[in-house]
Design a protein around this motif. Structure first.
Motif, short mmCIF file in Angstrom:
data_model
loop_
_atom_site.label_atom_id
_atom_site.label_comp_id
_atom_site.label_asym_id
_atom_site.label_seq_id
_atom_site.Cartn_x
_atom_site.Cartn_y
_atom_site.Cartn_z
N ASP A 1 0.82 -1.22 0.00
CA ASP A 1 0.00 0.00 0.00
C ASP A 1 0.85 1.26 0.00
O ASP A 1 0.44 2.29 -0.53
N THR B 1 1.52 2.56 -3.43
CA THR B 1 0.43 3.36 -4.01
C THR B 1 0.51 4.80 -3.54
O THR B 1 0.31 5.74 -4.32
N SER C 1 -6.89 1.24 -3.11
CA SER C 1 -5.95 0.12 -3.06
C SER C 1 -6.22 -0.76 -1.85
O SER C 1 -6.26 -1.99 -1.94
N LYS D 1 -5.41 -3.22 -5.95
CA LYS D 1 -5.00 -2.29 -7.01
C LYS D 1 -5.67 -2.58 -8.34
O LYS D 1 -6.17 -1.67 -9.02
N LEU E 1 -2.65 3.70 -9.53
CA LEU E 1 -2.71 2.29 -9.16
C LEU E 1 -1.93 1.41 -10.12
O LEU E 1 -1.21 0.50 -9.70
N MET F 1 1.31 -0.90 -9.53
CA MET F 1 1.27 -2.31 -9.92
C MET F 1 2.55 -2.73 -10.63
O MET F 1 2.99 -3.88 -10.51
#
Length: 498
Positions: free
Chosen positions: A147, A150, A306, A311, A367, A371
């Motif tokens: 997290d 993100t 997220s 995500k 996001l 990723m």
């Protein structure tokens, strides 16, 4: 692992410094997406299809420079880390080449101007690559938390929009303000020159401040082993195996279609604002704030999404919502159900729809950027190599190339519907911008929705990412224990030979 688990928690100041570097990239982006086509087409007087083709062809250089810089930064070993030497050295050439792009020599023919845009545009893109690729690849080194990545990505996107939209706002409100000589401020050549001077200075400052503000974290990075030196063919083979990751290919497929639409939208916004909505430069400046507002809200929405949905699911859903709000004002205008030009509610209505579009679109982009970082560990388990530079180089190349393709598509649409250089907004046939909108909306929907479908092939979630990180840490401990258990041959008795 590259980041030390015992390193101090990544604080807000470091995130701010990291994100601030993308201000320079945002300035470059708004120059290519929003101003370059209009400047050379309507101000200099070069055909729109020719200008957009020059911008598109310039991207071929990125196809070479991006992966080279990414691979180079992956393999570099210095006391300043793998990324920072490139970041520092890019500041002067990147900002200088942007300046030259908006100062073409006088008296050039149309063909000569085409080559000028192409060559100088290649320089801008190549030199900014030497900052953007290593800086992007720095994110997985800063943190391995699912997290937290993100959050880091959201700062990067916010400042990219701050740089781009901030420059667009100032340019439209101040540099391109109407004058007696140029009542339509968007056609004033001096405004674009001022944009280039200020933009180059901002780019230079952003690169240096971000590089200086993040270099203190290098001491917490665990430098991966020096890779073996390979020839060109083996290097290409390694790159091929790295890029074969299914999840990464899904991100690329989504981004290819999405960023084509982003480039097309950015290039056409000023056309729609000028010719469809009948707005002046001050009103256009107000509308640029919608992107910045959306990017600011994405600082909070993307990390929340997220944690709440994961995500992939969040990125997919937000992309679909984004295109609905992006296309609605044009559909309402084409069906006769929107505010007329000059209505005091027109600008607020456009602003509202566009802000929601930007919020969802930017959050989805944040996001997917995060990723890519999660792909790094899963790929390392298979290949044994950490390839942040390569992954982010390919991702950035995809964004730049497809955005350029979108600008090219915008130029083709403008020429196709008959909007020629030098048209006065007050005398233009209203059917022309309506035809442009009618062609634009279906393309926008197909590109966004079609791209989002590819994300179903991305399978990394919080649990699988944490398992990959734990496995890599276990391998690192086992490797260290094995190395500790190897006796030094110089201190051991030699065996008796028979």
């Amino acid at each position: 692992m590259v980041s030390d688990p015992q390193a101090p928690k990544l604080g807000i100041p470091t995130k701010l410094f990291y994100g601030f570097g993308s201000v320079g990239y945002g300035v470059k982006d708004v120059a290519f997406r929003s101003f370059l086509l209009l400047y050379y087409n309507q101000v200099i007087g070069i055909r729109a299809d020719l200008v957009s083709f020059a911008i598109l062809v310039a991207l071929c250089v990125d196809a070479i420079s991006d992966p080279i810089v990414g691979q180079w930064s992956d393999t570099l070993r210095t006391k300043w880390g793998r990324r920072h030497p490139f970041m520092f050295l890019s500041a002067v050439p990147a900002s200088a080449s942007l300046l030259f792009l908006f100062f073409p020599p006088a008296g050039m023919s149309e063909a000569q101007t085409f080559w000028y845009i192409l060559i100088v545009g290649c320089c801008v893109r190549t030199f900014i690559t030497f900052f953007e690729i290593p800086s992007s690849a720095l994110a997985p080194e800063l943190t391995s938390d699912y997290d937290e990545r993100t959050s880091v990505a959201s700062y990067r996107y916010f400042f990219a929009y701050l740089g781009g939209i901030g420059m667009a706002f100032i340019t439209l409100l101040v540099f391109l303000a109407p004058t007696d000589e140029y009542p339509v401020g968007q056609l004033n050549p001096a405004g674009y020159e001022t944009f280039a001077i200020v933009g180059a200075a901002v780019m230079f400052a952003a690169i240096l401040i971000s590089s200086l503000g993040t270099i203190h974290r290098v001491k917490y990075f665990r430098m991966p082993p020096q890779p073996e030196k390979l020839g060109p063919l083996k290097t290409l083979g390694q790159m091929k195996s790295t890029f074969a990751h299914r999840g990464f290919l899904a991100i690329l497929a989504f981004g290819t279609l999405k960023y084509t639409s982003v480039g097309m939208t950015s290039a056409l916004n000023i056309y729609f604002g000028t010719y469809l909505w009948g707005l002046n430069s001050a009103q256009l400046a107000v509308l640029t704030i919608d992107s910045l507002t959306g990017a600011f809200l994405a600082l909070f929405v993307a990390p929340w999404a997220s944690r709440k949905f994961g995500k992939r699911n969040a990125a997919l859903g937000l992309a679909v919502i984004a295109v609905v709000f992006a296309s609605t004002p044009y559909i309402l205008r084409l069906t006769g159900n929107f505010f007329d030009n000059g209505d005091p509610l027109l600008v607020p209505a456009i602003f509202l729809f566009s802000t929601i579009f930007q919020l969802c679109g930017v959050s989805s982009a944040v996001l997917t950027h995060a990723m890519v970082g999660d792909v790094v560990e899963e790929s390392q388990l298979v290949t044994g190599r950490r390839s942040e530079g390569l992954f982010y180089a390919a991702n950035t190349l995809m964004q730049k190339s497809t955005s350029g393709l979108g600008v090219f598509a915008a130029g083709i649409l403008v020429s196709f519907v008959g909007i020629v250089p030098g048209l006065d907004p007050s005398t233009i046939d209203p059917a022309l911008p309506r035809a442009l909108a009618a062609a634009y909306v279906p393309l926008l929907v197909v590109l966004y929705i079609g791209g989002a479908g590819f994300l179903f092939a991305y399978r990394i979630n919080r649990e699988s990412h944490q398992a990959s990180v734990a496995e890599l840490e276990e391998r690192e401990r086992a490797s260290a224990d094995g190395a500790d258990g190897i006796a030094d041959p110089e201190t051991q008795p030699h065996p008796i030979k028979p």
